[in-house]
Design a protein around this motif. Structure first.
Motif, mmCIF file in Angstrom:
data_model
loop_
_atom_site.group_PDB
_atom_site.id
_atom_site.type_symbol
_atom_site.label_atom_id
_atom_site.label_comp_id
_atom_site.label_asym_id
_atom_site.label_seq_id
_atom_site.Cartn_x
_atom_site.Cartn_y
_atom_site.Cartn_z
ATOM 1 N N LEU A 1 0.709 -1.636 -0.319
ATOM 2 C CA LEU A 1 -0.302 -0.062 -0.137
ATOM 3 C C LEU A 1 0.595 1.456 0.217
ATOM 4 C CD1 LEU A 1 -2.725 -1.092 2.731
ATOM 5 C CD2 LEU A 1 -3.106 -0.815 -0.080
ATOM 6 N N TRP B 1 1.176 5.724 0.227
ATOM 7 C CA TRP B 1 -0.135 6.466 0.474
ATOM 8 C C TRP B 1 0.123 7.608 -0.286
ATOM 9 C CZ3 TRP B 1 1.410 11.966 1.227
ATOM 10 C CH2 TRP B 1 0.514 12.542 2.815
ATOM 11 N N TYR C 1 -7.715 3.470 -3.689
ATOM 12 C CA TYR C 1 -8.697 3.307 -2.735
ATOM 13 C C TYR C 1 -8.818 4.573 -2.313
ATOM 14 C CZ TYR C 1 -7.249 -1.796 -3.312
ATOM 15 O OH TYR C 1 -7.733 -2.942 -3.249
ATOM 16 N N TYR D 1 -4.899 10.633 9.834
ATOM 17 C CA TYR D 1 -4.239 9.557 9.614
ATOM 18 C C TYR D 1 -4.844 7.895 9.885
ATOM 19 C CZ TYR D 1 -3.284 9.338 15.064
ATOM 20 O OH TYR D 1 -2.950 9.293 16.107
ATOM 21 N N ARG D 2 -6.161 8.214 11.361
ATOM 22 C CA ARG D 2 -6.120 7.115 11.918
ATOM 23 C C ARG D 2 -7.784 6.471 10.173
ATOM 24 N NH1 ARG D 2 -6.758 6.906 17.074
ATOM 25 N NH2 ARG D 2 -5.439 8.631 18.033
ATOM 26 N N LEU D 3 -6.995 5.315 9.330
ATOM 27 C CA LEU D 3 -8.155 5.324 8.140
ATOM 28 C C LEU D 3 -9.037 3.726 9.402
ATOM 29 C CD1 LEU D 3 -5.053 5.156 5.585
ATOM 30 C CD2 LEU D 3 -6.581 6.906 6.191
ATOM 31 N N ASP D 4 -9.968 3.972 9.271
ATOM 32 C CA ASP D 4 -10.972 3.136 9.873
ATOM 33 C C ASP D 4 -12.131 2.783 8.222
ATOM 34 O OD1 ASP D 4 -13.166 5.729 11.106
ATOM 35 O OD2 ASP D 4 -13.074 5.135 9.033
ATOM 36 N N TRP E 1 -12.487 1.783 4.383
ATOM 37 C CA TRP E 1 -12.191 1.744 2.833
ATOM 38 C C TRP E 1 -13.035 1.543 1.775
ATOM 39 C CZ3 TRP E 1 -6.280 1.028 1.722
ATOM 40 C CH2 TRP E 1 -5.922 1.285 2.956
ATOM 41 N N GLY E 2 -12.630 2.331 0.622
ATOM 42 C CA GLY E 2 -13.531 1.487 -0.741
ATOM 43 C C GLY E 2 -13.049 0.707 -1.190
ATOM 44 N N GLN E 3 -13.570 0.890 -2.182
ATOM 45 C CA GLN E 3 -13.590 -1.785 -2.919
ATOM 46 C C GLN E 3 -12.303 -1.237 -4.097
ATOM 47 O OE1 GLN E 3 -16.047 0.930 -4.095
ATOM 48 N NE2 GLN E 3 -15.912 0.842 -6.320
ATOM 49 N N TYR F 1 2.190 8.352 17.637
ATOM 50 C CA TYR F 1 0.881 8.369 17.004
ATOM 51 C C TYR F 1 0.315 7.143 16.537
ATOM 52 C CZ TYR F 1 1.629 13.058 14.240
ATOM 53 O OH TYR F 1 2.379 14.596 13.666
ATOM 54 N N ALA F 2 -0.705 7.189 16.522
ATOM 55 C CA ALA F 2 -1.915 5.465 17.084
ATOM 56 C C ALA F 2 -1.055 4.859 15.663
ATOM 57 C CB ALA F 2 -3.181 6.381 17.248
ATOM 58 N N PHE G 1 -3.882 -3.466 8.902
ATOM 59 C CA PHE G 1 -4.929 -3.336 8.146
ATOM 60 C C PHE G 1 -4.995 -4.485 7.657
ATOM 61 C CE2 PHE G 1 -5.841 0.810 8.920
ATOM 62 C CZ PHE G 1 -4.963 1.249 8.566
ATOM 63 N N GLN H 1 -5.611 -7.681 4.151
ATOM 64 C CA GLN H 1 -6.136 -7.775 3.074
ATOM 65 C C GLN H 1 -5.910 -8.927 2.646
ATOM 66 O OE1 GLN H 1 -4.008 -6.010 0.432
ATOM 67 N NE2 GLN H 1 -5.906 -5.033 -0.899
ATOM 68 N N ALA I 1 -9.995 -5.817 -1.446
ATOM 69 C CA ALA I 1 -9.566 -4.238 -0.213
ATOM 70 C C ALA I 1 -9.064 -4.420 0.848
ATOM 71 C CB ALA I 1 -11.014 -3.127 -0.928
ATOM 72 N N PRO I 2 -8.483 -3.605 1.421
ATOM 73 C CA PRO I 2 -8.136 -3.740 3.196
ATOM 74 C C PRO I 2 -9.104 -3.191 3.231
ATOM 75 C CG PRO I 2 -6.176 -2.443 1.673
ATOM 76 C CD PRO I 2 -7.359 -2.242 0.659
ATOM 77 N N THR J 1 -10.053 -2.307 8.313
ATOM 78 C CA THR J 1 -9.383 -2.355 9.152
ATOM 79 C C THR J 1 -9.535 -3.075 10.225
ATOM 80 O OG1 THR J 1 -9.391 0.169 9.151
ATOM 81 C CG2 THR J 1 -8.988 -0.058 10.913
ATOM 82 N N MET K 1 -6.632 -0.019 15.462
ATOM 83 C CA MET K 1 -6.680 1.424 15.031
ATOM 84 C C MET K 1 -6.007 2.232 16.779
ATOM 85 S SD MET K 1 -5.833 4.114 13.821
ATOM 86 C CE MET K 1 -6.572 3.562 12.627
ATOM 87 N N TYR L 1 -0.700 -4.670 6.913
ATOM 88 C CA TYR L 1 -0.049 -3.379 6.670
ATOM 89 C C TYR L 1 -0.066 -3.276 8.395
ATOM 90 C CZ TYR L 1 -0.139 -5.290 1.820
ATOM 91 O OH TYR L 1 0.180 -5.133 0.898
ATOM 92 N N TRP M 1 1.382 8.385 11.135
ATOM 93 C CA TRP M 1 1.475 10.014 10.260
ATOM 94 C C TRP M 1 2.856 9.516 10.688
ATOM 95 C CZ3 TRP M 1 -0.517 12.956 6.827
ATOM 96 C CH2 TRP M 1 -0.403 14.250 6.673
ATOM 97 N N VAL N 1 3.323 13.258 6.639
ATOM 98 C CA VAL N 1 2.921 11.971 5.388
ATOM 99 C C VAL N 1 2.801 11.193 5.806
ATOM 100 C CG1 VAL N 1 4.059 12.844 3.331
ATOM 101 C CG2 VAL N 1 5.655 10.685 4.796
ATOM 102 N N GLN N 2 1.318 10.477 5.140
ATOM 103 C CA GLN N 2 1.384 9.263 5.723
ATOM 104 C C GLN N 2 2.536 7.767 6.099
ATOM 105 O OE1 GLN N 2 -1.901 8.715 7.038
ATOM 106 N NE2 GLN N 2 -1.882 6.579 7.942
ATOM 107 N N PHE O 1 3.582 4.079 6.036
ATOM 108 C CA PHE O 1 2.801 2.245 5.280
ATOM 109 C C PHE O 1 4.318 1.454 5.730
ATOM 110 C CE2 PHE O 1 -1.221 1.817 4.491
ATOM 111 C CZ PHE O 1 -1.706 3.134 4.033
ATOM 112 N N GLY P 1 5.980 -2.554 4.587
ATOM 113 C CA GLY P 1 5.587 -3.457 3.589
ATOM 114 C C GLY P 1 5.312 -4.351 3.513
#
Lengths: 121, 109
Positions: A45, A47, A97, A106-109, A111-113, B32-33, B37, B39, B44-45, B47, B50, B87, B91, B97-98, B100, B102
């Motif tokens: 993934l 960003w 996505y 930043y707290r991604l909760d 997701w779309g498809q 940060y928290a 995710f 997948q 799609a991923p 969550t 968190m 994954y 932040w 930037v956010q 991730f 690997g």
């Protein structure tokens, strides 16, 4: 139920532009930041960028790989976030996505498809 | 190279407890928290954690924690349906930037 539905993907030539849309429903869209994340098939993934909610003054941030070429905007009245992509490169080929983010984004909760963008001559 | 470091692969047997790690620095994981995710292939991923908060609908065998600049996702009582890629992300305030990891491929033996 939170729903995020992306659209607008497809095949496009290098150097051209494309606009992706993400229609949101099931939550107070105005109160959330929205992020775009992409994934090259078979890879991890990545960003792309974020547009924050009005609480955070609607600011945007972008990954270095797309800064100056991609722009994120939002239409709060209709619950849609857009990803405007210009000067597309073959390396932009990926599934894109749309992701809802709490807090300052930043707290991604949710997701779309995803929608596939293929950049090829 | 990803800003956050995850194991490439982890495996476990049904019922076992497994822990996935996500290592960063004080500018990201340390501040940060961290989100986790899940997948499945061709999907799609989703969550699954968190910070230390479990999203609605996620089984309580999933838990999250953090110590310094390393975050962890623990699955207690591993199930066959947990086999997926995982994954982590958070932040980074110095990069703005956010970031991730690997990804970790979890295999249930």
């Amino acid at each position: 139920e939170v729903q995020l539905v992306e659209s607008g993907g497809g095949l496009v030539q290098p150097g051209r532009s494309l606009r992706l849309s993400c229609a949101a429903s099931g939550f107070g869209f105005n109160d959330y930041s929205m992020t775009w994340v992409r994934q090259v098939p078979g890879k991890g993934l990545e960003w792309v960028g974020v547009i924050r909610s009005n609480i955070f003054i609607g600011t945007t941030e972008y990954a270095a790989s797309v800064k100056g070429r991609f722009t994120i905007s939002r239409a709060d009245s209709i619950g849609i976030v857009y990803l405007h992509m210009s000067n597309l490169k073959t390396e932009d080929t990926a599934v894109y996505y749309c992701v809802r983010g709490g807090g300052d984004g930043y707290r991604l909760d949710s997701w779309g498809q995803g929608t596939l963008v293929t950049v090829s001559p | 190279q990803s800003a956050l470091t995850q194991e490439a692969s982890v495996s476990g047997t049904v019922g076992q407890k497994v822990t996935l790690s996500c290592t960063g620095n004080r500018d990201n994981v340390g501040s940060y928290a961290v989100g986790w995710f899940q997948q499945f292939s061709h999907g799609a991923p989703k969550t699954v954690m968190m910070g230390d908060s479990l999203p609605s609908g996620i089984p309580d065998r999933f838990s999250g924690s953090k110590s310094g600049t390393t975050a962890s996702l623990t699955i207690s009582g591993l199930q066959p349906e947990d086999e997926a890629d995982y994954y982590c992300s958070t932040w980074d305030y110095s990069l703005a930037v956010q970031v991730f990891g690997g990804g970790t491929k979890l295999t249930v033996l």
